[in-house]
Write an enzyme that holds these catalytic residues in place. Structure first.
Site, short mmCIF file in Angstrom:
data_model
loop_
_atom_site.label_atom_id
_atom_site.label_comp_id
_atom_site.label_asym_id
_atom_site.label_seq_id
_atom_site.Cartn_x
_atom_site.Cartn_y
_atom_site.Cartn_z
N GLU A 160 -8.30 -9.17 -22.19
CA GLU A 160 -8.47 -7.77 -21.33
C GLU A 160 -9.64 -7.21 -20.74
OE1 GLU A 160 -6.74 -4.03 -19.61
OE2 GLU A 160 -6.25 -6.22 -19.47
N TRP A 208 -3.53 -2.55 2.70
CA TRP A 208 -4.33 -3.37 2.11
C TRP A 208 -4.05 -4.86 2.91
CZ3 TRP A 208 -3.37 -7.84 -1.05
CH2 TRP A 208 -4.42 -8.22 -1.98
N GLU A 247 -12.57 -6.59 -12.80
CA GLU A 247 -12.07 -5.78 -11.77
C GLU A 247 -13.01 -4.93 -11.08
OE1 GLU A 247 -7.54 -5.29 -12.68
OE2 GLU A 247 -8.89 -4.47 -14.26
N LYS A 262 -11.17 -6.21 -17.14
CA LYS A 262 -11.49 -5.00 -16.82
C LYS A 262 -12.87 -5.23 -16.30
CE LYS A 262 -8.13 -2.39 -17.49
NZ LYS A 262 -7.39 -3.72 -17.10
N LYS A 311 -3.15 -1.04 -6.63
CA LYS A 311 -2.27 -0.67 -7.72
C LYS A 311 -0.78 -1.33 -8.24
CE LYS A 311 -2.21 2.03 -11.38
NZ LYS A 311 -2.91 1.50 -12.64
N ASN A 333 5.36 -1.63 4.08
CA ASN A 333 4.85 -2.57 3.04
C ASN A 333 5.44 -3.69 2.83
OD1 ASN A 333 3.17 -0.47 2.68
ND2 ASN A 333 4.13 0.52 0.84
N GLY A 334 4.89 -4.88 2.53
CA GLY A 334 5.91 -6.25 2.03
C GLY A 334 5.01 -7.14 2.78
N CYS A 373 0.66 -1.26 0.06
CA CYS A 373 0.14 -0.16 -0.08
C CYS A 373 0.82 1.27 0.21
CB CYS A 373 -0.87 0.01 1.21
SG CYS A 373 -1.98 -1.36 0.85
N HIS A 407 -15.61 -26.12 -27.88
CA HIS A 407 -14.95 -27.09 -27.01
C HIS A 407 -15.16 -26.75 -25.64
CE1 HIS A 407 -12.92 -28.58 -30.58
NE2 HIS A 407 -12.46 -27.28 -30.68
N ARG A 427 -3.69 3.35 -4.92
CA ARG A 427 -2.97 2.10 -4.94
C ARG A 427 -3.89 1.11 -4.19
NH1 ARG A 427 2.69 3.10 -5.06
NH2 ARG A 427 3.31 1.23 -4.02
#
Length: 609
Positions: A482, A74, A489, A486, A604, A99-100, A2, A505, A27
């Site tokens: 894509e 986050w 998301e 989108k 993000k 962060n991490g 974040c 198939h 983010r």
């Protein structure tokens, strides 16, 4: 994963911290907090939800201080609760934001519990706060305590630490997650993203892997992973404050969709000046690119779909074999390396952890021909790559990538043509033709944007749906992927994409009147095949939504809705046909009332596994 911001100054830094966190909201996050030292005590305020809620609480409690740190979180370890929100504090004296992911947090937790520390959260971050405090208790100053603590951590981190014992400094460190220092006059800052401090300074230092930094009002000192003092280059950021504001748009995603003509024009500016020149990719790119016999693309998410599109171009135009892999899969399998392949990593932020680790793995296998395509100068992945091509999309705030994707495609097409030219597969006439196509591309994208009112009308039909299929063939299949991404998301409609020929198939079993089917059907060599696939849908009662070109022979009918781009633009058609699927997702999300710029559960910049 974040946002981090920290400040030390002679003025009140609380407004700086809160403004910085607001600029990091893009983010993605689920809680926010700040910790400040007001001259007598360490004060902290945290809230789940939006930064505005935390800001109101800080104002109500009259927060003011000259030293502080802030964070948007986050959730990874532990749920979305105030107890798990950052900053985390040890004994009311020392505060940390992080962060991490700390992989050995359980072992460190047991060690610290044995030393008398208690834990109030489920996070790995609280371990860092107590570990630094533990070393301070042994007589170390804050800098040495942080340097000692991080050597005992396994994983990825960017941290900022403040202590009541040493109110004249802020200490930060990074390993695997982005962190930078902002340089002011009589004040200095740390942040995970330059946008967090752009209102205060444009002069920044990007920390390297393993660096720690001692930040004081009158200066900063950087130390490498061995504890040696080092000088890191000072950069002047060109991020525009205007790019961080909405202007006349309702959402950043809408703004960024409409910025694509300009972003593409900026990205191709150097190409228009020099043609398809190897020097666009770096000073020794000519030797590197002329000496490859294949291309390996590594990326995640939307960037992975850009790579899938590029595979069609690279193999058909440059005549080179090309493989495309999801970075998080590549890094954990026993890959068979060909050191004569060019390894291309694609990342909007330049900090995507899985992509960075995949690049490291590729290099460990003997790949020294490496190229990064990225939108953020001086970020980690470009710095680790031999060659680099920067897209010039500008700041992208919306979590769902739009202009970053189309400019990545432009960069990959430029790479394709450069490789073809170096291999003698692109004569002067063909180069001129492709350059002309690029020159007209911003205008073609603008024409696609003009379809927005028609696409908005479609969105009302999509809004009640729970599932959707996207179909494409050839180079347009990744654009279908894509489009599905989108839609899921930001509207939370379950969407999947398939090559249109695969419909029979398996996916055809799902088609009925409740399943809208979006088809990317430009007037290319596969158009007749796509039309046949569409008939399979109509025969099962499926409703078709077709994006095509003006010169294709389609007509709307019962259950078949058609929107036409002004004309087919040839090899660059995937870029133009990206715009309608972006707009469809945006307007469906509007109709469903979701949070367009900050979709749930997403962030993000993905700097954790």
């Amino acid at each position: 994963m974040c946002g981090i911001v920290g400040a030390i100054a002679d003025r009140d830094v609380v407004p700086v911290l809160i403004e910085g966190l607001k600029r990091l909201e893009y983010r993605g996050y689920d809680s926010a907090g700040i910790a400040v030292f007001d001259g007598s005590e360490m004060r902290r305020v945290r809230r789940t939800g939006r930064v505005a809620e935390m800001e109101a609480a800080a104002q109500a409690e009259h927060f003011a201080a000259t030293l502080g740190i802030g964070h948007t979180r986050w959730a990874t370890h532990g749920g979305v609760t105030e107890a798990n929100a950052h900053p985390h504090v040890s004994f009311g004296e020392l505060a940390v934001v992080h962060n991490g992911i700390i992989e050995n947090h359980e072992q460190q937790r047991e060690r610290l519990r044995a030393a008398g520390y208690t834990f109030e959260s489920q996070t790995d971050t609280e371990v860092i706060a107590h570990l630094v405090h533990f070393h301070q208790q042994k007589g170390m100053d804050l800098l040495v305590a942080v340097q000692t603590a991080v050597r005992e951590l396994v994983g990825a981190y960017a941290i900022a630490v403040v202590s009541k014992r040493e109110p004249g400094r802020l200490v930060a460190a990074r390993m695997g997650c982005p962190l930078l220092v902002g340089l002011g006059e009589g004040e200095n800052f740390v942040a995970s993203d330059v946008s967090a401090i752009i209102q205060a300074t444009r002069r920044v230092i990007f920390l390297d892997e393993g660096d720690t930094v001692d930040v004081r009002r009158d200066g900063v000192q950087v130390f490498d992973g061995n504890g040696n003092k080092v000088d890191r280059e000072v950069h002047v950021s060109d991020v525009s404050l205007a790019s961080l504001e909405l202007g006349p748009y309702r959402h950043f995603m809408q703004k960024e969709i409409h910025e694509q003509p300009r972003a593409i024009a900026d990205t191709i500016e150097a190409v228009m000046a020099s043609g398809f020149s190897a020097q666009l990719f770096g000073k020794d790119a000519g030797d590197v690119l002329a000496d490859v016999d294949g291309v390996q693309i590594l990326a995640c998410g939307t960037s992975y779909y850009a790579g899938l599109t590029a595979r069609y171009w690279i193999e058909s135009i440059a005549g080179l074999p090309c493989s495309v892999e999801i970075a998080s899969e590549y890094r954990y399998r026993a890959a068979v390396a060909n050191p004569r392949h060019l390894v291309v990593t694609i990342s909007q932020s330049g900090e995507t952890l899985d992509t960075m680790e995949a690049l490291k793995y590729a290099k460990s296998l003997g790949h020294d021909r490496t190229l990064s395509i990225c939108n953020v100068p001086e970020s980690a992945i470009p710095r680790a790559s031999r060659l680099v091509y920067y897209t010039r999309a500008g700041a992208e705030i919306g979590v769902a990538s739009t202009k970053a994707f189309t400019t990545q495609l432009v960069a990959l097409f430029t790479l394709t043509c450069t490789l073809a030219k170096l291999r003698g597969r692109l004569d002067a006439a063909q180069e001129a033709s492709y350059l002309d196509a690029l020159r007209h591309l911003p205008g073609s994208v603008q024409h696609a944007l003009n379809l927005e009112p028609q696409i908005s009308a479609w969105a009302e039909r999509f809004a009640p749906k729970q599932h959707a299929l996207f179909l494409g063939r050839g180079v347009h299949y990744p654009i279908a992927l894509e489009g599905a991404l989108k839609l899921k998301e930001i509207s939370y409609i379950h969407a999947e994409a398939y090559p249109a020929g695969e419909l029979k198939h398996g996916p055809l079993a799902l088609v009925d009147a409740a399943m809208p089917v979006v088809v990317i059907a430009p007037n290319d060599s596969l158009l007749e095949k796509v039309k046949s696939n569409m008939q399979e849908v109509r025969a099962r009662g499926g409703e078709l939504f077709v994006f095509t070109d003006e010169d294709s022979e389609f007509s709307a009918s019962e259950g078949v809705h058609v929107i036409r781009a002004p004309r087919h633009v040839g090899v660059l058609s995937p870029i133009v046909h990206t715009v309608p699927v972006q707009l469809l997702a945006y307007h469906v999300a509007l109709a469903r009332g979701t949070d367009v710029d900050k979709p749930r559960n997403l962030a993000k910049s993905v700097t954790v596994e």
